[in-house]
Scaffold this active site. Structure first.
Site, PDB file in Angstrom:
ATOM      1  N   TRP A  76      -2.888  -2.669  -1.551  1.00 52.12           N
ATOM      2  CA  TRP A  76      -2.632  -4.094  -1.693  1.00 52.12           C
ATOM      3  C   TRP A  76      -3.446  -4.745  -0.582  1.00 52.12           C
ATOM      4  CZ3 TRP A  76      -0.629  -8.152   1.203  1.00 52.12           C
ATOM      5  CH2 TRP A  76      -0.309  -9.311   0.468  1.00 52.12           C
ATOM      6  N   LYS A  91       5.532  -4.633  -4.933  1.00 57.28           N
ATOM      7  CA  LYS A  91       6.994  -4.526  -4.966  1.00 57.28           C
ATOM      8  C   LYS A  91       7.584  -4.401  -3.564  1.00 57.28           C
ATOM      9  CE  LYS A  91      10.750  -4.037  -7.303  1.00 57.28           C
ATOM     10  NZ  LYS A  91      11.148  -5.268  -7.977  1.00 57.28           N
ATOM     11  N   LYS A 116      10.414 -16.777 -10.857  1.00 59.58           N
ATOM     12  CA  LYS A 116      10.058 -15.837 -11.917  1.00 59.58           C
ATOM     13  C   LYS A 116       8.901 -16.382 -12.754  1.00 59.58           C
ATOM     14  CE  LYS A 116      11.640 -13.027 -10.663  1.00 59.58           C
ATOM     15  NZ  LYS A 116      12.598 -12.707  -9.658  1.00 59.58           N
ATOM     16  N   GLU A 162       5.682 -16.146 -10.801  1.00 57.24           N
ATOM     17  CA  GLU A 162       5.265 -14.768 -10.560  1.00 57.24           C
ATOM     18  C   GLU A 162       4.689 -14.085 -11.781  1.00 57.24           C
ATOM     19  OE1 GLU A 162       9.125 -13.188  -9.182  1.00 57.24           O
ATOM     20  OE2 GLU A 162       7.910 -12.046  -7.797  1.00 57.24           O
ATOM     21  N   HIS A 184      14.191 -38.341  -4.562  1.00 54.62           N
ATOM     22  CA  HIS A 184      13.536 -38.611  -3.278  1.00 54.62           C
ATOM     23  C   HIS A 184      12.088 -38.127  -3.277  1.00 54.62           C
ATOM     24  CE1 HIS A 184      17.336 -39.932  -1.658  1.00 54.62           C
ATOM     25  NE2 HIS A 184      17.890 -38.856  -2.187  1.00 54.62           N
ATOM     26  N   CYS A 227       0.857  -1.184   0.000  1.00 57.95           N
ATOM     27  CA  CYS A 227       0.000   0.000   0.000  1.00 57.95           C
ATOM     28  C   CYS A 227       0.898   1.239   0.000  1.00 57.95           C
ATOM     29  CB  CYS A 227      -0.945   0.095   1.197  1.00 57.95           C
ATOM     30  SG  CYS A 227      -2.111  -1.251   1.295  1.00 57.95           S
ATOM     31  N   ASN A 230      -1.347   2.124   5.630  1.00 59.39           N
ATOM     32  CA  ASN A 230      -0.509   1.062   5.080  1.00 59.39           C
ATOM     33  C   ASN A 230      -0.124   0.161   6.250  1.00 59.39           C
ATOM     34  OD1 ASN A 230       3.047   1.150   4.489  1.00 59.39           O
ATOM     35  ND2 ASN A 230       1.652  -0.482   3.971  1.00 59.39           N
ATOM     36  N   GLY A 231      -0.311  -1.169   6.099  1.00 57.12           N
ATOM     37  CA  GLY A 231       0.091  -2.074   7.177  1.00 57.12           C
ATOM     38  C   GLY A 231      -1.089  -2.866   7.707  1.00 57.12           C
ATOM     39  N   ARG A 263       3.598  -0.460  -4.944  1.00 58.35           N
ATOM     40  CA  ARG A 263       3.342  -0.994  -3.602  1.00 58.35           C
ATOM     41  C   ARG A 263       2.002  -1.706  -3.516  1.00 58.35           C
ATOM     42  NH1 ARG A 263       6.887   1.930   0.050  1.00 58.35           N
ATOM     43  NH2 ARG A 263       5.675   1.173   1.799  1.00 58.35           N
ATOM     44  N   GLU A 320      15.338 -19.343  -8.343  1.00 58.67           N
ATOM     45  CA  GLU A 320      14.971 -18.020  -8.856  1.00 58.67           C
ATOM     46  C   GLU A 320      14.216 -18.143 -10.187  1.00 58.67           C
ATOM     47  OE1 GLU A 320      14.740 -15.258  -7.611  1.00 58.67           O
ATOM     48  OE2 GLU A 320      14.810 -13.805  -9.228  1.00 58.67           O
TER      49      GLU A 320
HETATM   50  C1  F6R Z   1      10.533 -11.777  -6.578  1.00 55.40           C
HETATM   51  C2  F6R Z   1      10.354 -10.662  -5.702  1.00 55.40           C
HETATM   52  C3  F6R Z   1      10.081 -10.921  -4.274  1.00 55.40           C
HETATM   53  C4  F6R Z   1      11.053 -10.097  -3.420  1.00 55.40           C
HETATM   54  C5  F6R Z   1      10.712 -10.233  -1.943  1.00 55.40           C
HETATM   55  C6  F6R Z   1      11.701  -9.514  -1.057  1.00 55.40           C
HETATM   56  O1  F6R Z   1      10.674 -11.374  -7.895  1.00 55.40           O
HETATM   57  O2  F6R Z   1      10.434  -9.540  -6.118  1.00 55.40           O
HETATM   58  O3  F6R Z   1      10.175 -12.265  -3.964  1.00 55.40           O
HETATM   59  O4  F6R Z   1      12.338 -10.541  -3.682  1.00 55.40           O
HETATM   60  O5  F6R Z   1       9.430  -9.705  -1.728  1.00 55.40           O
HETATM   61  O6  F6R Z   1      11.742  -8.166  -1.353  1.00 55.40           O
HETATM   62  P1  F6R Z   1      12.923  -7.257  -0.861  1.00 55.40           P
HETATM   63  O7  F6R Z   1      14.139  -7.657  -1.579  1.00 55.40           O
HETATM   64  O8  F6R Z   1      12.485  -5.869  -1.184  1.00 55.40           O
HETATM   65  O9  F6R Z   1      13.050  -7.496   0.610  1.00 55.40           O
END
Ligand code: F6R
Length: 612
Positions: free
Chosen positions: A80, A607, A488, A491, A507, A2, A106-107, A27, A484
């Protein structure tokens, strides 16, 4: 999560608020809204499901749009969803049942259920399913006895949780009040105007100064004055924020998405981050005496930053001879990790705001640990929690999925491991020099990896883009890359995928494989490449189709086992995650794009994850 903004001053502010919300939209983008105090001291509230574009449209059609355009005090929110589904009723700003206050939050208010029950018993009528609405009712009730700031301070004492909120009231139309607990809130100063926002990036460029609030401080803003009180009601000394520390917003250029632009920008991001190499930015500031004496380091992080931490463990163990543990912040902080005074704990967070990472660092600090942070955002919350900060210089990452911040985190961890290896005497001079050269080559290696991957990845996306499931395999330094790659794909392309240590596959997960299941193997150079080759053969023997990421000149048997082969340029094996992740980022993007999805704003994500 948010984004919140607020303005009080001499200018009409609806456009200023919308601009701020656009810059904070990463956000959260479930819904958005503004509340503006019109000249006749009525509050006009406009909300819309969706992003700021939808809010703009709603404002343009609004019957009172003329009054909205002239308002000089207002608050805004981009949501959010945490409590309450995505709907206009649950969009902020929220108000009490007498319309005395408007709030954006926010929160999370953790004791919202008991507060709601109490307020309902006292006769309050609720209009949303949110946790945040209780704050509007509490502040409105306190207004019977107090001014707005005191009403906020009193209400704060009854709230549990982590949040930042801003309140406006038609009863004090020239005032905004904001407060925070464990979620960020900053104050911006302009000529005859004041702002509040979740982050500096949400405030306009032409500020004359900025301050950060600390937990439970209450700020009262008027056009020409700001007053900050601590939780006891005494004047507080706030911290000034450096405006120069703001990082620039990226531009799309000719790319079809910010995510693709940011993948392409990785070589430049690496170059900037490593420009002070071999020591690397921020390395000089570190507590070297403690680092050299340390027996172990604990890394805590979430998501992609956790994957960077896994690479960091291999680098620090091998080059610096340090015992390293890596854990997911939201798990580690609720375990009994036996942190002792003098232990080192490093939090990795690109945003610098992730609630669980910050919570973990607070736990560590309370146990006497020496707390370090690695982030991409100067001035972010984590920089205030740590005694020393390592800064990547990836620039602002607009795409919600982390790409360039991951490679810069890995590069900076490598620079740290090398420097520590030199300081601890675990890296011979010649090896340290060779690794310094390898670090300098990383931008070129990342560029070459992208060029080499484009065509085979386009073929792979075409061939497997409709597959219902992907398995990613890797070992040793390839495992974090596999994790990773799977993250991706989940996501931004919404494809169920799993990542596994290749040796562990037999396993259990091998049962998932059938004829034609796509399996992505990260088979770049590593000390266990031969073992991985056998795992790839086992996968093929079950009819799976293999996409292998291998090192140019060292693909060997993997090349024979692969249905599609992507070669990346050689580098030191422990640095291979940087070139190896590029094809996997491109794969997820290509499949997302082919499925008509928006890779920059995946559903349900944000984000900056400021809730636990
Ligand atoms: C994946 C992604 C999230 C962040 C995670 C941590 O693409 O963006 O998994 O890596 O939310 O975010 P930060 O690095 O801001 O603590």
């Amino acid at each position: 999560m948010c984004g919140i903004v607020g303005y009080v001053g001499q200018r009409p502010c609806s456009e200023l608020l919308l601009g701020g919300l656009e810059r904070l939209e990463h956000r959260g983008y479930d819904s958005a809204g503004v509340a503006l105090l019109a000249a006749d001291s009525t509050a006009l509230r406009v909300r819309a499901v969706g992003g700021i574009a939808q809010l703009r449209e709603t404002l343009q059609r609004h019957p009172q749009r003329a009054a909205l355009r002239t308002a000089r005090t207002g608050i805004g929110h981009t949501r959010w969803a945490t409590h309450g589904r995505v709907s206009e009723d649950n969009a902020h700003p929220l108000t009490d049942d007498r319309g005395r206050v408007q709030i954006v939050l926010n929160g999370i208010v953790e004791n919202h259920a008991e507060l709601r029950a109490r307020l309902i018993a006292e006769g309050a009528a609720f209009a949303s399913e949110t946790d945040a609405e209780v704050v509007a009712h509490l502040v409105a009730r306190a207004l019977d006895h107090d001014g707005l700031a005191e009403a906020v301070r009193r209400s704060l004492a009854t709230l549990r949780g982590h949040f930042a909120f801003v309140v406006a009231s038609p009863e004090q139309p020239d005032t905004l009040v904001g407060t925070r607990r464990a979620c960020p809130l900053v104050i911006g100063h302009g000529e005859g105007e004041r702002y509040l926002g979740s982050a500096l990036v949400g405030l306009p460029d032409a500020l004359t100064g900025a301050q950060a609030l600390d937990d439970d401080e209450v700020a009262t803003l008027e056009a020409d004055a700001v007053r900050v009180l601590d939780r006891g009601g005494r004047p507080a000394r706030t911290r000034r924020l450096a405006l120069g520390a703001r990082i620039e917003q990226a531009t799309l250029g000719t790319h079809e998405s910010f995510t693709l632009a940011e993948i392409a920008e990785q070589p430049r991001a690496l170059r900037r981050t490593l420009r002070a190499a071999p020591s690397g930015p921020g390395l000089d500031e570190l507590p070297w005496v403690q680092l050299c004496a340390a027996r172990r380091l604990t890394i805590v992080a979430c998501g992609t930053s956790y994957h960077a931490g896994l690479v960091g463990r291999l680098l620090l163990e091998r080059w610096a001879g340090l015992r390293v543990e890596v854990d997911i912040a939201s798990e580690w902080r609720y375990r009994d990790p036996a942190i002792a005074p003098g232990d080192l704990v490093l939090g990795i967070t690109q945003s610098g705001e992730t609630a669980d990472t910050i919570g973990a660092l607070r736990t560590a600090r309370a146990s006497g640990a020496n707390v370090l942070a690695l982030t991409n955002v100067p001035g972010s919350q984590v920089t205030r929690e740590a005694s020393a900060v390592l800064l990547t210089d990836a620039g602002a990452e607009v795409g919600v999925a982390a790409t360039k911040t991951f490679v810069t985190q890995v590069a900076l961890l490598a620079a740290l491991a090398r420097q520590l290896g030199i300081a601890r005497g675990t890296l011979p001079d010649a090896e340290a020099e060779r690794l310094g050269d390898e670090l300098q080559r990383l931008p070129a290696v990342a560029e070459a990896a992208r060029a080499a991957a484009e065509q085979p990845i386009a073929r792979a996306a075409e061939r497997w883009g409709r597959a219902p499931f992907f398995l990613f395999l890797g070992r040793h330094v390839g495992l974090p890359v596999a994790l990773e790659g799977a993250l991706k794909l989940k996501e931004i392309a919404y494809i169920p995928s799993d990542a596994y240590a290749a040796g562990e596959m037999k396993h259990g997960p091998i049962a998932l494989l059938g004829e034609g299941t796509p399996v992505v193997c990260v088979a770049t150079q590593s000390p266990v490449l031969d073992k991985l080759r056998s795992n790839v053969a086992e996968v093929r023997a079950r009819g799976a189709h293999v996409l292998a990421i291998a090192t140019e000149g060292a693909a060997g048997v993997i090349a024979d086992e692969a249905d599609e082969l992507v070669l990346v340029p050689p580098t030191d094996p422990l640095l291979s995650p940087i070139p190896a992740v590029v094809p996997l980022q491109l794969l997820a993007h290509a499949i997302s794009s082919a499925r008509g999805l928006d890779p920059d704003r995946p559903r349900n994500l944000a984000k900056t994850v400021t809730v636990e």
